[in-house]
Design a protein around this motif. Structure first.
Motif, PDB file in Angstrom:
ATOM      1  N   PRO A  37      16.423  -1.479 -11.296  1.00  0.00           N
ATOM      2  CA  PRO A  37      15.178  -0.750 -11.067  1.00  0.00           C
ATOM      3  C   PRO A  37      14.723   0.034 -12.296  1.00  0.00           C
ATOM      4  CG  PRO A  37      16.982   0.377 -10.009  1.00  0.00           C
ATOM      5  CD  PRO A  37      17.562  -0.872 -10.603  1.00  0.00           C
ATOM      6  N   GLU A  38      13.460   0.450 -12.256  1.00  0.00           N
ATOM      7  CA  GLU A  38      12.877   1.160 -13.390  1.00  0.00           C
ATOM      8  C   GLU A  38      13.737   2.373 -13.776  1.00  0.00           C
ATOM      9  OE1 GLU A  38       8.831   2.477 -12.652  1.00  0.00           O
ATOM     10  OE2 GLU A  38       8.296   1.855 -14.681  1.00  0.00           O
ATOM     11  N   HIS A  39      14.240   3.106 -12.766  1.00  0.00           N
ATOM     12  CA  HIS A  39      15.006   4.316 -13.077  1.00  0.00           C
ATOM     13  C   HIS A  39      16.506   4.075 -13.050  1.00  0.00           C
ATOM     14  CE1 HIS A  39      11.280   6.452 -13.094  1.00  0.00           C
ATOM     15  NE2 HIS A  39      11.005   6.010 -11.879  1.00  0.00           N
ATOM     16  N   ALA A  43       0.830  -1.204   0.000  1.00  0.00           N
ATOM     17  CA  ALA A  43       0.000   0.000   0.000  1.00  0.00           C
ATOM     18  C   ALA A  43       0.860   1.247   0.000  1.00  0.00           C
ATOM     19  CB  ALA A  43      -0.910  -0.004   1.221  1.00  0.00           C
ATOM     20  N   TYR A  44       0.390   2.272  -0.722  1.00  0.00           N
ATOM     21  CA  TYR A  44       0.960   3.619  -0.594  1.00  0.00           C
ATOM     22  C   TYR A  44       0.008   4.372   0.318  1.00  0.00           C
ATOM     23  CZ  TYR A  44       3.918   2.624  -4.636  1.00  0.00           C
ATOM     24  OH  TYR A  44       4.848   2.094  -5.485  1.00  0.00           O
ATOM     25  N   GLY A  45       0.387   4.579   1.555  1.00  0.00           N
ATOM     26  CA  GLY A  45      -0.561   5.168   2.496  1.00  0.00           C
ATOM     27  C   GLY A  45      -1.744   4.240   2.637  1.00  0.00           C
ATOM     28  N   ASP A 101      13.286  -4.471 -14.293  1.00  0.00           N
ATOM     29  CA  ASP A 101      12.080  -3.661 -14.462  1.00  0.00           C
ATOM     30  C   ASP A 101      12.162  -2.898 -15.773  1.00  0.00           C
ATOM     31  OD1 ASP A 101       9.745  -2.297 -14.152  1.00  0.00           O
ATOM     32  OD2 ASP A 101      10.169  -1.587 -12.116  1.00  0.00           O
ATOM     33  N   GLU A 102      11.440  -3.382 -16.766  1.00  0.00           N
ATOM     34  CA  GLU A 102      11.390  -2.770 -18.088  1.00  0.00           C
ATOM     35  C   GLU A 102      12.762  -2.482 -18.686  1.00  0.00           C
ATOM     36  OE1 GLU A 102       8.323  -0.460 -19.162  1.00  0.00           O
ATOM     37  OE2 GLU A 102       7.063  -0.848 -17.406  1.00  0.00           O
ATOM     38  N   PRO A 103      13.538  -3.522 -18.936  1.00  0.00           N
ATOM     39  CA  PRO A 103      14.870  -3.291 -19.499  1.00  0.00           C
ATOM     40  C   PRO A 103      14.823  -2.696 -20.904  1.00  0.00           C
ATOM     41  CG  PRO A 103      14.356  -5.636 -19.472  1.00  0.00           C
ATOM     42  CD  PRO A 103      13.272  -4.944 -18.695  1.00  0.00           C
ATOM     43  N   GLY A 158       1.560  -6.333 -17.914  1.00  0.00           N
ATOM     44  CA  GLY A 158       0.406  -5.599 -17.421  1.00  0.00           C
ATOM     45  C   GLY A 158       0.466  -4.168 -17.909  1.00  0.00           C
ATOM     46  N   ALA A 159      -0.691  -3.496 -17.861  1.00  0.00           N
ATOM     47  CA  ALA A 159      -0.775  -2.136 -18.378  1.00  0.00           C
ATOM     48  C   ALA A 159      -0.030  -1.175 -17.454  1.00  0.00           C
ATOM     49  CB  ALA A 159      -2.243  -1.722 -18.493  1.00  0.00           C
ATOM     50  N   ASN A 160       0.082   0.078 -17.890  1.00  0.00           N
ATOM     51  CA  ASN A 160       0.692   1.104 -17.038  1.00  0.00           C
ATOM     52  C   ASN A 160      -0.113   1.229 -15.753  1.00  0.00           C
ATOM     53  OD1 ASN A 160       1.237   2.789 -20.038  1.00  0.00           O
ATOM     54  ND2 ASN A 160       2.864   2.137 -18.681  1.00  0.00           N
ATOM     55  N   GLY A 161       0.620   1.324 -14.650  1.00  0.00           N
ATOM     56  CA  GLY A 161      -0.058   1.529 -13.374  1.00  0.00           C
ATOM     57  C   GLY A 161      -0.654   0.274 -12.783  1.00  0.00           C
ATOM     58  N   ALA A 162      -0.356  -0.888 -13.353  1.00  0.00           N
ATOM     59  CA  ALA A 162      -0.933  -2.123 -12.834  1.00  0.00           C
ATOM     60  C   ALA A 162      -0.336  -2.485 -11.474  1.00  0.00           C
ATOM     61  CB  ALA A 162      -0.697  -3.265 -13.828  1.00  0.00           C
ATOM     62  N   GLY A 163       0.907  -2.051 -11.225  1.00  0.00           N
ATOM     63  CA  GLY A 163       1.535  -2.351  -9.940  1.00  0.00           C
ATOM     64  C   GLY A 163       2.775  -3.217 -10.069  1.00  0.00           C
ATOM     65  N   LYS A 164       3.302  -3.334 -11.280  1.00  0.00           N
ATOM     66  CA  LYS A 164       4.459  -4.214 -11.501  1.00  0.00           C
ATOM     67  C   LYS A 164       5.706  -3.689 -10.790  1.00  0.00           C
ATOM     68  CE  LYS A 164       4.203  -3.482 -15.943  1.00  0.00           C
ATOM     69  NZ  LYS A 164       3.121  -2.474 -16.058  1.00  0.00           N
ATOM     70  N   THR A 165       5.978  -2.401 -11.007  1.00  0.00           N
ATOM     71  CA  THR A 165       7.151  -1.813 -10.356  1.00  0.00           C
ATOM     72  C   THR A 165       7.006  -1.876  -8.838  1.00  0.00           C
ATOM     73  OG1 THR A 165       7.497  -0.339 -12.216  1.00  0.00           O
ATOM     74  CG2 THR A 165       8.473   0.316 -10.127  1.00  0.00           C
ATOM     75  N   THR A 166       5.810  -1.559  -8.374  1.00  0.00           N
ATOM     76  CA  THR A 166       5.535  -1.621  -6.937  1.00  0.00           C
ATOM     77  C   THR A 166       5.890  -2.996  -6.385  1.00  0.00           C
ATOM     78  OG1 THR A 166       3.740  -0.047  -7.269  1.00  0.00           O
ATOM     79  CG2 THR A 166       3.724  -1.315  -5.218  1.00  0.00           C
ATOM     80  N   LEU A 167       5.472  -4.040  -7.090  1.00  0.00           N
ATOM     81  CA  LEU A 167       5.732  -5.402  -6.616  1.00  0.00           C
ATOM     82  C   LEU A 167       7.227  -5.706  -6.583  1.00  0.00           C
ATOM     83  CD1 LEU A 167       4.719  -8.165  -5.750  1.00  0.00           C
ATOM     84  CD2 LEU A 167       4.437  -8.774  -8.160  1.00  0.00           C
ATOM     85  N   GLU A 170      -4.155   0.664  -1.614  1.00  0.00           N
ATOM     86  CA  GLU A 170      -3.476  -0.598  -1.886  1.00  0.00           C
ATOM     87  C   GLU A 170      -3.160  -0.689  -3.371  1.00  0.00           C
ATOM     88  OE1 GLU A 170      -5.872  -3.733  -0.306  1.00  0.00           O
ATOM     89  OE2 GLU A 170      -5.197  -3.357   1.753  1.00  0.00           O
ATOM     90  N   ALA A 171      -1.875  -0.692  -3.700  1.00  0.00           N
ATOM     91  CA  ALA A 171      -1.485  -0.730  -5.107  1.00  0.00           C
ATOM     92  C   ALA A 171      -1.372  -2.176  -5.593  1.00  0.00           C
ATOM     93  CB  ALA A 171      -0.154  -0.009  -5.311  1.00  0.00           C
ATOM     94  N   VAL A 172      -1.059  -3.090  -4.675  1.00  0.00           N
ATOM     95  CA  VAL A 172      -0.976  -4.516  -5.011  1.00  0.00           C
ATOM     96  C   VAL A 172      -1.717  -5.275  -3.920  1.00  0.00           C
ATOM     97  CG1 VAL A 172       0.573  -6.491  -5.207  1.00  0.00           C
ATOM     98  CG2 VAL A 172       1.232  -4.312  -6.227  1.00  0.00           C
ATOM     99  N   GLU A 197       7.866  -6.293 -18.212  1.00  0.00           N
ATOM    100  CA  GLU A 197       8.028  -5.708 -19.541  1.00  0.00           C
ATOM    101  C   GLU A 197       6.739  -5.114 -20.091  1.00  0.00           C
ATOM    102  OE1 GLU A 197      11.492  -5.008 -21.327  1.00  0.00           O
ATOM    103  OE2 GLU A 197       9.517  -4.670 -22.167  1.00  0.00           O
ATOM    104  N   GLN A 198       6.883  -3.951 -20.745  1.00  0.00           N
ATOM    105  CA  GLN A 198       5.781  -3.416 -21.542  1.00  0.00           C
ATOM    106  C   GLN A 198       5.697  -4.175 -22.863  1.00  0.00           C
ATOM    107  OE1 GLN A 198       3.472  -1.099 -21.135  1.00  0.00           O
ATOM    108  NE2 GLN A 198       4.152  -0.799 -19.023  1.00  0.00           N
ATOM    109  N   ASN A 199       6.862  -4.578 -23.326  1.00  0.00           N
ATOM    110  CA  ASN A 199       6.955  -5.265 -24.596  1.00  0.00           C
ATOM    111  C   ASN A 199       6.541  -6.732 -24.402  1.00  0.00           C
ATOM    112  OD1 ASN A 199       7.719  -6.374 -27.035  1.00  0.00           O
ATOM    113  ND2 ASN A 199       9.591  -5.124 -27.177  1.00  0.00           N
TER     114      ASN A 199
END
Ligand SMILES: Nc1ncnc2c1ncn2[C@@H]1O[C@H](COP(=O)(O)OP(=O)(O)OP(=O)(O)O)[C@@H](O)[C@H]1O
Ligand SMILES: [Mg+2]
Lengths: 346, 242
Positions: free
Chosen positions: B85-87, B14-16, B161-163, B38-47, B19-21, B193-195
């Motif tokens: 990581p994503e960034h 959860a963010y505050g 995360d999204e290489p 999964g689509a953008n914002g699905a919670g992959k990075t969070t997981l 619940e993101a996942v 992956e988005q791809n």
């Protein structure tokens, strides 16, 4: 004004500036690595100076006992932090760093205090004591809140500063102390007179800067410290502990503060609270460097040292007023020039 | 599957209060490539971040048979769990060689030297640019460096995360080839992956994430054949292929 006075003031300013440069560099380092604004830096100066002065005059410095007391507290903190999974190796290491080290330093101090020692013994002992205090200060005050906001860390810093200044008053009393010069040699070059002490300031400052440069550029731990400063999350992701980097940064800051104090105390009388003003000037030059740039910080330090030397010659009562007032326009300019920074979250 | 290398069960993040996942379970076996699409914002990075210890979570994270849910990031790295990581989180003002050396911070020196050879063999470009500052590398080179730095830590499980984010198709193909090679070398991979097309092609198994939950999981080929996946993530026939 004649040329002699001008040169003399410049020399004086550069000597002071070199010390502010050291303190400013330490502040920048600690902030970059831990986000702590190290207000107790001034206390490291006081402790280093007065411990050295006490040892040199044959007295026992109570700071050695403080180091052991802080080491014991730090060890208890480590035990408490590991309560969920007792790990013998980790506990043994913590015992060695916190209790054995500070105990050994206290024992050495007891053995050497009250005697006439060579200068390097007194200097070494004073630095060891201050180094221990710096190390444990991080463990006790900052490590438990390492991930808190900059503001929280700053408030903790103010608390640590007040506590350590109070201890300084208890240990060293309200009277000022002066220490013996590191070396008695002196010679003159034209109109300028170089004392061993002022040469010591230059040589040691330069050696420290070269040493730090080698440490940061060429050793794994130095690079790890830089990496933490550049990207804290990235550093954690390769397994560099925030607490390890924090300890190293505080150790360096304490040693640098202690050395500065030992270099100053033969020149000026130091009181239990003088370190704060000296630390504040280091802080000012670090702020001019934006708490990030080492070269700007060093240049600003020399500038502040020279301004101070001239103002103490022309209006010695207003020395501090002039120095701190001249800072204001610089800070305003800086804040106009600097891009807005959001506080980083992690 | 008996005793997976990574065994995440009933994890909620959860963010505050949001619940993101929610109640997610997943596992990755030895020598396996598993992907989460999964689509953008699905919670992959969070997981992924929570598995690494960057975010707090509720639930169990088993790694190599032990629950590491309470461990620090640094301890998880020591156990052989690494995240790109994503960034990317590179050390921008340090050189490529320094970044790689720090990747092996917890590894013995001799072993690190051998790993460095392997990383340079995998990414010759990094070898050419050893002395360049990481922050001045191109996006693709930075991605290679991020992967190289993670590999220097000798991971048992590498989470990516999204290489392929923001990379040209040719480099994406390179990166995917590298992922396949890594598995040959005994590294398990958890790939976000988005791809989706490329990811499903190289993976053994796949999970499909939507709004913080897995809606589908199974062998990658089966997931790729599922109508919902074709509709949402693979697009119609003839769309650009990797
Ligand atoms: N720091 C945060 N605070 C609050 N909400 C967040 C935070 N980070 C992410 N979220 C939300 O959590 C959800 C999941 O985000 P996440 O970054 O995990 O998505 P993702 O699947 O990685 O998406 P993408 O494919 O775009 O990278 C999103 O709705 C996002 O807005
Ligand atoms: Mg993402």
């Amino acid at each position: 004004m004649n040329a002699t006075i001008l040169l003399f003031l410049l020399q004086d300013g550069i000597t002071n500036g070199a010390i502010y440069a050291l303190l400013g560099l330490a502040l920048v380092l600690v902030f970059a690595v831990t986000r702590v604004i190290l207000i107790p830096q001034g206390e490291f100066v006081t402790y280093g100076a007065l411990t050295y002065a006490a040892l040199a005059s044959g007295k026992f410095p109570d700071t050695a006992q403080l180091a052991l007391a802080m080491g014991l507290v730090a060890f208890v903190f480590d035990l408490f932090a590991n309560r969920h999974g007792f790990n013998l190796r980790r506990t043994a290491r913590s015992f060695a760093v916190n209790v054995v080290l500070s105990g050994a330093v206290l024992a050495a101090t007891l053995a050497f205090a009250g005697r006439k020692n060579p200068v390097f013994v007194d200097v070494g002992l004073a630095l060891l004591i201050v180094a221990c205090i710096g190390l444990y200060l991080y463990r006790i005050v900052y490590q438990p809140i390492a991930h808190a906001s900059v503001l929280t860390l700053l408030i903790a810093s103010v608390g640590a500063h007040l506590a350590m200044q109070g201890f300084a008053l208890v240990f060293f009393g309200a009277e000022g102390l002066r220490g013996p010069a590191i070396s008695d040699v002196s010679f003159s070059l034209g109109a300028l007179m170089f004392t061993g002490q002022s040469l010591g300031v230059y040589v040691i400052t330069a050696a420290l800067i070269v040493g730090l440069w080698l440490f940061f550029g060429y050793t794994l731990y130095g690079r790890a410290l830089r990496a933490t400063a550049v990207n804290r999350l990235g550093a954690r992701l390769v397994g560099i502990r925030t607490s390890l980097s924090g300890r190293m940064a505080f150790l360096l800051a304490a040693v640098i503060g202690g050395i500065s104090g030992i270099l100053i105390v033969p020149i000026t009388t130091l009181y239990y609270d003088t370190g704060f003003i000296i630390g504040l000037k280091g802080f000012v030059v670090a702020i001019i460097g934006g708490l990030v740039s080492y070269p700007i910080t060093a240049a600003a330090a020399i500038g502040v040292g020279i301004i101070e030397a001239f103002s103490s010659f022309y209006a010695s009562n207003y020395k501090e007023v002039i120095v701190f007032t001249l800072i204001l326009p610089i800070l305003v300019l800086r804040s106009l020039a600097a891009p807005e920074v959001e506080e980083e979250q992690d | 599957m008996s005793a997976a290398l990574l065994d995440v069960s009933d994890v909620t993040i959860a963010y505050g209060k949001v619940e993101a996942v929610r109640d997610v379970s997943l596992n990755v076996g030895d020598n396996e490539i598993v992907t989460i699409v999964g689509a953008n914002g699905a919670g992959k990075t969070t997981l992924l971040n929570a598995i690494m210890g960057i975010l707090p979570l509720k639930g169990r994270v088993g790694f190599a048979g032990r629950n590491i849910a309470g461990d620090d990031i640094e301890d998880r790295v020591g156990e052989g769990l690494c995240l790109v990581p994503e960034h990317r989180e590179l050390f921008g003002t340090m050189t490529v060689a320094e970044n790689l050396q720090l990747g092996a911070f917890r590894i013995a020196k001799a072993e690190a030297a051998a790993t460095l050879e392997r990383v340079y063999a995998l990414f010759p470009r990094l070898h050419e640019r050893q002395k360049q500052l990481a922050g001045t590398l191109s996006g693709g080179e930075q991605q290679m460096l991020a992967m190289g730095r993670a590999l220097m830590g000798r991971p048992r499980l590498l989470m990516l995360d999204e290489p392929s984010l923001g990379l040209a198709p040719l480099i994406v193909a390179d990166i995917f080839r590298t992922i396949a090679e890594l598995r040959q070398a005994g590294v398990s991979i958890l790939l976000v992956e988005q791809n989706a097309r490329a990811a499903l092609k190289i993976a053994d198994r796949a999970y499909v994430m939507e709004l913080g939950e897995f809606i589908l999981s199974g062998a990658a080929a089966d997931v790729a054949a599922d109508p919902r996946v074709i509709g949402s993530y693979l697009g119609f026939q003839g769309e650009a292929t990797p």
